[in-house]
Design a protein around this motif. Structure first.
Motif, short mmCIF file in Angstrom:
data_model
loop_
_atom_site.label_atom_id
_atom_site.label_comp_id
_atom_site.label_asym_id
_atom_site.label_seq_id
_atom_site.Cartn_x
_atom_site.Cartn_y
_atom_site.Cartn_z
N ASP A 179 14.39 -35.75 -12.57
CA ASP A 179 13.32 -34.99 -12.96
C ASP A 179 12.03 -36.05 -12.71
O ASP A 179 11.94 -37.02 -13.07
N ALA A 191 9.11 -35.58 -14.51
CA ALA A 191 8.55 -35.50 -15.55
C ALA A 191 8.15 -36.81 -16.27
O ALA A 191 9.23 -37.72 -16.30
N HIS A 220 18.55 -36.84 -21.08
CA HIS A 220 17.31 -36.46 -20.89
C HIS A 220 16.33 -37.38 -21.42
O HIS A 220 16.91 -38.64 -21.39
N HIS A 221 14.92 -37.02 -21.37
CA HIS A 221 13.98 -38.09 -21.64
C HIS A 221 14.17 -38.98 -22.79
O HIS A 221 13.78 -39.96 -22.89
N ASN A 233 6.54 -31.34 -22.77
CA ASN A 233 6.64 -30.33 -21.74
C ASN A 233 5.64 -29.22 -21.59
O ASN A 233 5.80 -28.34 -20.70
N PHE A 287 21.72 -24.31 -15.19
CA PHE A 287 21.54 -25.72 -15.92
C PHE A 287 21.94 -25.71 -17.29
O PHE A 287 21.91 -24.44 -17.87
N ASP A 342 13.58 -23.38 -10.94
CA ASP A 342 14.21 -23.80 -12.27
C ASP A 342 13.48 -23.17 -13.30
O ASP A 342 12.39 -23.27 -13.47
N TRP A 363 11.46 -32.51 -26.23
CA TRP A 363 11.23 -33.74 -25.79
C TRP A 363 11.49 -34.62 -26.88
O TRP A 363 10.69 -34.94 -27.98
N TRP A 417 13.70 -25.43 -22.96
CA TRP A 417 14.78 -25.91 -22.32
C TRP A 417 15.91 -25.99 -23.02
O TRP A 417 17.01 -25.89 -22.58
N TRP A 455 20.17 -34.47 -10.02
CA TRP A 455 18.78 -33.98 -10.09
C TRP A 455 17.99 -35.11 -10.92
O TRP A 455 18.35 -35.49 -12.09
N HIS A 479 21.13 -27.47 -20.45
CA HIS A 479 19.95 -28.55 -21.30
C HIS A 479 20.84 -28.47 -22.58
O HIS A 479 20.77 -27.64 -23.31
N GLU A 530 7.90 -23.65 -13.91
CA GLU A 530 9.02 -23.59 -14.59
C GLU A 530 9.03 -22.08 -15.07
O GLU A 530 9.52 -21.86 -16.00
N TYR A 584 22.03 -34.00 -14.28
CA TYR A 584 20.56 -34.23 -14.40
C TYR A 584 20.70 -35.57 -15.04
O TYR A 584 21.34 -35.82 -16.02
N HIS A 618 4.29 -28.47 -18.09
CA HIS A 618 5.22 -27.75 -17.02
C HIS A 618 5.44 -26.33 -17.54
O HIS A 618 5.79 -25.71 -16.53
C1 FUL Z 1 11.15 -30.92 -16.82
C2 FUL Z 1 11.42 -31.62 -18.12
O1 FUL Z 1 10.29 -32.12 -18.69
C3 FUL Z 1 12.22 -30.51 -19.20
O2 FUL Z 1 12.41 -30.82 -20.22
C4 FUL Z 1 13.16 -29.95 -18.36
O3 FUL Z 1 14.24 -30.63 -18.37
C5 FUL Z 1 12.72 -29.39 -16.94
C6 FUL Z 1 13.98 -28.85 -16.13
O4 FUL Z 1 11.99 -30.21 -16.35
O5 FUL Z 1 10.28 -31.64 -16.15
#
Ligand code: FUL
Length: 604
Positions: free
Chosen positions: A204, A206, A117-118, A559, A66, A307, A79, A314, A202, A68, A249, A163, A562
């Motif tokens: 997510d 989240a 990403h988010h 995050n 991965f 992961d 985030w 991350w 991918w 990030h 994680e 992702y 997780h």
């Molecule tokens: C999570 C995300 O919220 C994290 O920031 C990261 O990307 C991870 C792989 O998945 O759910």
């Protein structure tokens, strides 16, 4: 189930009664049990569930990486909240070839990038939003990180994946479901059309919106259809039905890991109902044993992906350069992911230069050298002759003379299903046979570690199987035992013996004297997520315990649910405090409970 499929199943069951397993049909990726099926019939059908060709190819990769990378790399957050200025994105020496070269040389077979990403910032010049590299100073807004990575993957013959975060904290339309779904599909279409072959997508799961946040109903069917149409060979991960999130994680898989699982993937409308009826959820311990088959209506080939990041976070953070996971830690992760019938997805985040940092490069190299040393010296002679056998059968393999070993590896031919339910491993020492371990599932790959033994033969005993198992590889190795480096990293430099807790919720602490505090750290106890843990917070300082000042921070342990590892919050400038107060709410927006021991401070 359509009628043809139903007939195939029913005929298969009839045939099974009459003439054994040869006439049993194979089910690719999914099967539905007929209502009247007995457990024995269900077990037999489960034994005939096989992966799709792309799932099989994916499982065989073992090691994937991965990357990030994005706006968080430049803000130090995990985030982003979507309000970041694209101006912040300005890697000085971005070199996607360096990423791919390092990962290729370390044995990785695929690279996945956080295209979005988010925080919603896109690493490619999308037409859907100006919140992207096109608005950044990097390459005068003419750059495309996704393309640079794609080109590097082509050059080094590396598989490539994307992702794309469904949760988007920048897009104005997020929460307006039909509009955002269209926006998301356009982004997906750009990524799956303009960058050649994509091997993994991918999504997510989240979402940190909380109970009062925006509510978006994703159109998973339409997302899935887009992938199938544009990249039919890609596997769809996490919020998808090809690849399953292992459930944490931390890099820890399950000892009992069924790729043939009763867990209905979350993107299916029926998943909540099915999974509730069976009492299963993504983190559950048992997702596929006989006991689970009893009440199951369906079964999915839905293999696990582990992961984990090479660092605590991350994204790359300067202060984590000294916290790159040790070789021992990475090796343990390897044995508990690849060695537990899972694919490892190891995150290696590029830094603000746009390079994989020297510390991570060094560790990846050590990791690769260690694996080559161990797995380059297989002690089993003729372990690759296919052995077809059932529970009760055993087979002895010769080892090179006087072999020292502490790892045995088994592999099933999963192209024909996953069938081993329990096995034992014995070794012949000078003094005779000795049982060194036992396990449950094998699947694509299972490694068993035990204290070292000198032996000349290894015997595998199958205790229980689903019909006839096909063992295609038995190997044995010696893996030098590693010691963990002593950690010199400290989260707290003002001894807690001088602290007094004045209140529980919110947590108020008297530090004993006035100090100059530079940062604080929140460390969930035992690195475990709990419902009343802190997610959003306000940090206050006071000199007299009466007049409080709010310290400017981003106010979110992103995050943490997780990835419940220490999160350090650096203050813009140090603050004077004898008293500190942390007022926090949980992910469910309820008052959070923080223990004094979960907080650390760094004082000047
Ligand atoms: C999570 C995300 O919220 C994290 O920031 C990261 O990307 C991870 C792989 O998945 O759910």
């Amino acid at each position: 189930m359509n009628i043809m499929k139903y007939l195939a199943v029913a005929l298969g069951l009839l045939a099974l009664g009459a003439c054994g397993e040869r006439s049993q049909p194979r089910f690719v990726k999914h099967l539905v049990f007929p209502k009247e099926a007995t457990l024995e019939q269900k077990v037999s059908m489960a034994a005939h569930l096989v992966p799709s060709p792309q799932q099989l190819e994916w499982q065989q990769m073992e090691l994937t990486a991965f990357l990030h990378f994005g706006i968080n790399t430049f803000t130090g957050r995990e985030w982003g909240d979507g309000t970041e200025e694209p101006q912040l994105f300005n890697p000085t020496e971005l070199d996607a070839e360096q990423w791919v070269r390092v990962l290729k040389e370390s044995g990785f077979k695929m690279v996945l990038i956080t295209a979005k990403h988010h925080d919603g910032f896109c690493l490619w010049p999308t037409k859907t939003t100006s919140h992207s590299v096109a608005s950044s100073p990097w390459k005068d807004g003419k750059g495309d990180v996704v393309k640079e990575l794609r080109d590097a993957c082509t050059k080094y013959d590396m598989k490539f994946g994307v992702y794309l975060s469904p949760w988007d904290r920048n897009a104005k339309c997020y929460g307006n479901s039909p509009e955002y779904n269209r926006f998301f599909i356009t982004q997906l279409t750009e990524l799956l059309t303009n960058y050649g072959e994509v091997h993994e997508v991918w999504f997510d799961g989240a979402n940190g919106e909380g109970p009062n946040g925006k509510k978006q109903e994703y159109d998973w069917d339409a997302f899935y259809e887009t992938i199938q149409r544009l990249q039919p060979k890609a596997v769809m991960a996490i919020m998808g039905d090809d690849v399953r999130w292992v459930g944490n994680e931390k890099g820890i898989g399950r000892e009992t890991e069924w790729s043939a699982t009763v867990l209905t993937p979350g993107i299916y409308a029926r998943s909540a109902e099915n999974n509730k009826a069976l009492g299963v959820f993504p983190k559950a311990k048992d997702l596929g044993s006989r006991e689970m088959l009893v009440d199951a209506k369906e079964l999915f080939w839905y293999p696990s992906e582990v992961d984990v990041s090479i660092r605590p976070g991350w994204f790359w953070h300067e202060e984590e350069n000294e916290k790159v996971k040790s070789l021992k830690h990475l090796t343990d992760i390897y044995f508990q992911s690849v060695g537990y019938n899972s694919v490892l997805l190891l995150n290696v985040p590029p830094d603000t230069r746009g390079l994989i940092h020297e510390k991570d490069v060094e560790r990846l190299k050590e990791f690769a050298v260690y694996r080559e040393r161990v797995f380059g010296d297989n002690k089993v002679i003729d372990g690759q002759i296919m052995w077809k056998a059932e529970g009760g059968n055993s087979r002895t393999y010769a080892l090179a003379a006087q072999s020292r070993l502490n790892v045995v590896m088994l592999q099933e031919n999963i192209a024909n299903g996953q069938r081993i339910e329990k096995f034992k491993v014995e070794l012949r020492e000078k003094s005779g046979w000795k049982e060194v371990g036992e396990g449950t599932t094998v699947g694509y790959k299972r490694m068993l570690r035990f204290p070292e033994v000198i032996a000349d033969s290894v015997r595998i005993r199958l205790v229980n199987t689903r019909l006839e198992a096909e063992i295609m590889n038995v190997a044995a190795y010696y893996a030098p035992v590693l010691e963990d480096e002593v950690s010199t990293v400290s989260w707290n430099n003002w001894p807690r013996t001088s602290w007094t807790k004045l209140s529980d919720v919110p947590l108020v602490v008297d530090l004993g004297k006035v100090l100059q505090v530079c940062s604080f750290t929140y460390v969930p106890k035992d690195a475990l997520a709990k419902p009343d843990m802190a997610y959003k917070y306000k940090f206050f300082n006071s000199v007299d315990g009466k007049n409080w000042m709010l310290v400017p921070t981003n106010g979110e342990f992103s995050n943490i649910m997780h990835n419940p590892l220490p999160q350090t919050v650096q203050f813009p400038k140090s603050v004077k405090a004898r008293f500190i107060k942390i007022d926090a709410v949980s992910p469910e927006d309820k008052p959070a409970k923080i223990e004094m021991e979960e907080i650390g401070i760094i004082v000047k």
